[in-house]
Design a protein around this motif. Structure first.
Motif: not given
Length: 222
Positions: A113-121
């Motif tokens: 959601q807005s404010g969360d963070h996403v990391i791609t590995k």
């Protein structure tokens, strides 16, 4: 730097919640691993509602939530990665699992959601080839709560690397899952013995609720 007391490792302002690889190809019945290799999803299915509740509780108390997703394509499928099992099994799985732009790579029953963070590995550990450590440091995080799938593979690999990057690490054992109960239990025991703390979502939520009632929760990631 002095050690953080155990209870301080899990409080907003110090800790972040990391959700590892809760994606269709790992968790959905139609996903590549469960459908092609007959992986048992009972433990994943039981875990997801607890994880959803924990994510909501973390957001409510202002704790950063970081979603980690695996993506594979020709740009990161090295010979060593494809041949890691010594036969065609690694190559076969890599060719169908979480391919870039596919449904299988999308999140399963959870979503940023807005404010969360996403990391791609692109490897088992969420720290290898990513900016996860920089993100955590920039948020002022000292302690990381690990959840997701599979417990003994990507979750444990990420947790170990979290410690090696000088973060306090905790496994939320009832919000991590794999396809074999013995493998999950073995991973939990290894973490508890060598790498970090082990807790449950109920313990975390109860502690956050208690702290809120006593005015002890500080919002935000700083």
């Amino acid at each position: 730097m002095s050690r953080a007391p155990q209870h301080e490792r899990h409080i907003p302002g110090r800790a972040a919640l990391v959700v590892v690889d809760v994606q269709n190809d790992f968790c959905a019945a139609e996903g590549s691993l469960p459908s092609r290799y007959h992986f048992d999803l009972r433990f994943v299915d039981a875990m997801v509602p607890r994880l959803q509740r924990l994510i909501g509780s973390a957001r409510a108390v202002g704790m950063p939530v970081i979603f980690v997703r695996t993506v594979h394509d020709e740009s990161n499928d090295s010979p060593a990665w494809l041949g890691r099992l010594g036969d065609d099994a690694g190559s076969e799985r890599a060719s169908v699992t979480c391919r870039t732009g596919t449904w299988g790579a999308e999140f399963f029953c959870v979503a940023p959601q807005s404010g969360d963070h996403v990391i791609t590995k692109h490897r088992f550990s969420a720290f290898v080839g990513t900016n996860l450590a920089i993100t955590l440091t920039s948020l002022g995080i000292h302690s990381v709560l690990f959840t997701g799938v599979a417990t003994e593979v990507c979750v444990e690999s990420s947790l170990r690397d979290g410690l090696f990057h000088e973060f306090y690490v905790t496994l939320v054992e009832d919000c991590a899952a794999t396809y074999d109960e013995a493998a999950h239990d073995a991973s939990v025991n290894v973490v508890r013995k060598h790498f970090g703390l082990v807790t449950t979502s109920t313990e975390l939520i109860d502690s956050w609720t208690s702290m809120g009632q006593t005015g002890g929760i500080g919002h935000g990631g700083q």
